[in-house]
Write a protein that holds these residues in place. Structure first.
Motif, PDB file in Angstrom:
ATOM      1  N   HIS A 110      -8.491  12.436  -0.831  1.00 31.48           N
ATOM      2  CA  HIS A 110      -7.593  12.538  -2.025  1.00 31.48           C
ATOM      3  C   HIS A 110      -8.272  12.460  -3.282  1.00 31.48           C
ATOM      4  O   HIS A 110      -8.208  12.705  -4.453  1.00 31.48           O
ATOM      5  N   TYR A 128       2.107   1.829  -3.645  1.00 28.18           N
ATOM      6  CA  TYR A 128       0.927   2.381  -4.277  1.00 28.18           C
ATOM      7  C   TYR A 128       0.961   3.849  -4.079  1.00 28.18           C
ATOM      8  O   TYR A 128       0.582   4.733  -5.054  1.00 28.18           O
ATOM      9  N   LEU A 129       0.871   4.260  -2.820  1.00 32.23           N
ATOM     10  CA  LEU A 129       0.705   5.817  -2.300  1.00 32.23           C
ATOM     11  C   LEU A 129       2.006   6.700  -3.136  1.00 32.23           C
ATOM     12  O   LEU A 129       1.573   7.604  -3.552  1.00 32.23           O
ATOM     13  N   GLN A 130       3.013   5.922  -2.898  1.00 28.83           N
ATOM     14  CA  GLN A 130       4.409   6.527  -3.574  1.00 28.83           C
ATOM     15  C   GLN A 130       4.031   6.930  -4.996  1.00 28.83           C
ATOM     16  O   GLN A 130       4.592   7.694  -5.670  1.00 28.83           O
ATOM     17  N   PHE A 165      -3.945   5.860  -5.861  1.00 30.14           N
ATOM     18  CA  PHE A 165      -4.652   5.823  -4.636  1.00 30.14           C
ATOM     19  C   PHE A 165      -5.684   4.897  -4.513  1.00 30.14           C
ATOM     20  O   PHE A 165      -6.034   4.245  -3.452  1.00 30.14           O
ATOM     21  N   SER A 187       0.710  -1.132  -0.096  1.00 35.84           N
ATOM     22  CA  SER A 187       0.057  -0.100   0.079  1.00 35.84           C
ATOM     23  C   SER A 187       0.928   1.303   0.198  1.00 35.84           C
ATOM     24  O   SER A 187       0.480   2.298  -0.871  1.00 35.84           O
ATOM     25  N   ASP A 188       2.259   1.254   0.759  1.00 39.82           N
ATOM     26  CA  ASP A 188       3.051   2.348   0.796  1.00 39.82           C
ATOM     27  C   ASP A 188       3.486   2.672  -0.713  1.00 39.82           C
ATOM     28  O   ASP A 188       3.454   3.656  -1.246  1.00 39.82           O
ATOM     29  N   HIS A 201      -5.616  -1.193   1.957  1.00 37.28           N
ATOM     30  CA  HIS A 201      -5.974  -0.876   3.250  1.00 37.28           C
ATOM     31  C   HIS A 201      -7.163  -1.620   3.453  1.00 37.28           C
ATOM     32  O   HIS A 201      -7.422  -1.939   4.730  1.00 37.28           O
ATOM     33  N   ALA A 240      -4.141   1.559  -3.498  1.00 42.15           N
ATOM     34  CA  ALA A 240      -3.836   1.617  -1.921  1.00 42.15           C
ATOM     35  C   ALA A 240      -4.839   1.531  -0.873  1.00 42.15           C
ATOM     36  O   ALA A 240      -4.768   0.759  -0.019  1.00 42.15           O
ATOM     37  N   ALA A 284      -7.126   8.860   2.286  1.00 38.34           N
ATOM     38  CA  ALA A 284      -7.082   8.724   0.874  1.00 38.34           C
ATOM     39  C   ALA A 284      -8.206   8.902  -0.015  1.00 38.34           C
ATOM     40  O   ALA A 284      -8.175   9.152  -1.099  1.00 38.34           O
TER      41      ALA A 284
END
Length: 336
Positions: A276, A234-236, A240, A231-232, A247, A243, A273
Motif C-alpha cells: 500500500h 492506525y490502519l483505520q 500505514f 495498529s488496527d 506490526h 501501523a 501494508a
C-alpha cells in the motif's frame, strides 16, 4: 505434583492428629492449585470436601469462603446460574458474620457474572456496593478492580463518558498501589472507549501507554492485545507507516518467544501494508517469509493468503505472467 504430595502429607498429619482445621484448609489450598491449573473437577471435589468439614464444625467463615470458591469454579465453567447460587450463599454468610472483605469480594464477583450474562444495570448495583465497602475498609486494590469493572458495564451500555471517569479512577488506584498489570488493563480500556467516541489522539495515547507498560512488564498477552488495537486504529486512520511500526514491534516480540503462528501472520500483514505504501522491494521479502512460515506450520489458510498478497505484489510490479500461476496455487491451497 511435588506441591500436591506435600498437601496430601499435611492432610494425613491433620487426620492423624484429628486436626480438622488443617485438613479443611489444606483441601481448600489443593483446590486452589487445581483451579489455577484448569483442573476444575478436581478443584470442585476438594472444595466440596472442605465445605463439608466447615459445616460439620460450624465454621461459618470457612463455609462462606468455600461456597464462594465453589461458585468461582462454576463461573470458570460458564455455569452462571449455579455460580450465582453459591456466591450468593457465601455473600449471606459474610453479611451474617460481619466479614466486610468477603462481602465486597462476593458482591464484585456477582457483578462480574451479571456483566457476562448481559445485565450491566444489575452488575453496576453490585459493583457500587462492593466499592463502598472497599472504601470503608480501605481496600484500595479491590476498590480499583470493581471501579474498573463498573466502567466495563457503562461501556456496555454505551455510556462512554461515565466509563472513562471510572477507568481513570481505577487507573489512579492501580498506579498508587503499583499494580502494573491492572494499570495496563485500564490503559487498554480507556483506549477502546476513546475509539468509541472517535477521540483518536486520546485512544492512541492510552493504547501506546499500554504497549509500553506491557512490554516493560513482559506481559506478552496484554502486549499483543494493546498493539493489535493500536495498529488496527492506525490502519483505520490510513496511517500505514505507523501501523507498520506497530506490526514490526509485534513481530520482534513474537519471534522472541517463538510464537510462529503470530509471526507468520505478521510477515503477511506487514508485506501487504508495504505494498500500500509502494515499498515493493521490502514488501516481497516479508511476504516470502510469511509464505515460508505458513508451509513450516502447514497452515493452508495462511499460505493461501500469502500467495494472494504475492500475486497483488506481482501485479503492482507488472509481473503479470506470475499472477495466474499464483492464483492457481491459491486454489490448490484452499482445496487441500
Amino acid at each position: 505434583d511435588l506441591a500436591e504430595s506435600y498437601f496430601f502429607q499435611a492432610i494425613k498429619i491433620g487426620e492423624t492428629n484429628q486436626d480438622s482445621n488443617l485438613v479443611r484448609d489444606t483441601l481448600s489450598s489443593i483446590a486452589g492449585v487445581h483451579r489455577s491449573l484448569g483442573k476444575l473437577d478436581e478443584a470442585k471435589r476438594h472444595y466440596s470436601r472442605a465445605l463439608e468439614l466447615s459445616r460439620l464444625h460450624k465454621d461459618r467463615r470457612s463455609e462462606g469462603n468455600n461456597l464462594s470458591n465453589l461458585g468461582l469454579i462454576y463461573y470458570d465453567e460458564q455455569d452462571y446460574v449455579t455460580a450465582t447460587k453459591y456466591i450468593q450463599q457465601g455473600l449471606e454468610i459474610a453479611r451474617e458474620i460481619g466479614d466486610k472483605r468477603g462481602e465486597a469480594n462476593r458482591l464484585g464477583h456477582l457483578g462480574n457474572i451479571y456483566n457476562l450474562i448481559g445485565k450491566p444495570e444489575q452488575a453496576i448495583t453490585y459493583y457500587s456496593e462492593a466499592v463502598q465497602i472497599c472504601r470503608l475498609i480501605s481496600h484500595r486494590i479491590n476498590e480499583g478492580n470493581w471501579l474498573g469493572n463498573m466502567g466495563n458495564s457503562y461501556r456496555y451500555l454505551e455510556k462512554f463518558h461515565e466509563a472513562i471517569q471510572l477507568y481513570e479512577q481505577a487507573l489512579t488506584i492501580s498506579q498508587e498501589v503499583r499494580s502494573q498489570k491492572q494499570e495496563i488493563i485500564w490503559y487498554i480500556n480507556l483506549g477502546l472507549t476513546h475509539i468509541s467516541l472517535q477521540q483518536w489522539e486520546q485512544a492512541i495515547e492510552f493504547l501506546g501507554k499500554a504497549v509500553d507498560a506491557s512490554e516493560e512488564l513482559g506481559d506478552y498477552r496484554s502486549f499483543q492485545k494493546a498493539i493489535n488495537k493500536l495498529s488496527d486504529l492506525y490502519l483505520q486512520l490510513g496511517e500505514f507507516r505507523e501501523a507498520i511500526k506497530c506490526h514490526k514491534k509485534q513481530l520482534a516480540a513474537s519471534q522472541k518467544i517463538g510464537d510462529l503462528e503470530t509471526s507468520g501472520n505478521l510477515f503477511n500483514v506487514i508485506g501487504l501494508a508495504l505494498i500500500h505504501l509502494g515499498v515493493m522491494d521490502e514488501a516481497i521479502i516479508y511476504l516470502e517469509q510469511g509464505l515460508s512460515m505458513s508451509r513450516k506450520l502447514q497452515d493452508k489458510t495462511l499460505e493461501g493468503s500469502c500467495l494472494i498478497n504475492i500475486a497483488i505484489h506481482a501485479r503492482h510490479v507488472n509481473e503479470y505472467a506470475k499472477v495466474v500461476d499464483l492464483y492457481d496455487r491459491v486454489i490448490d491451497c484452499y482445496r487441500a
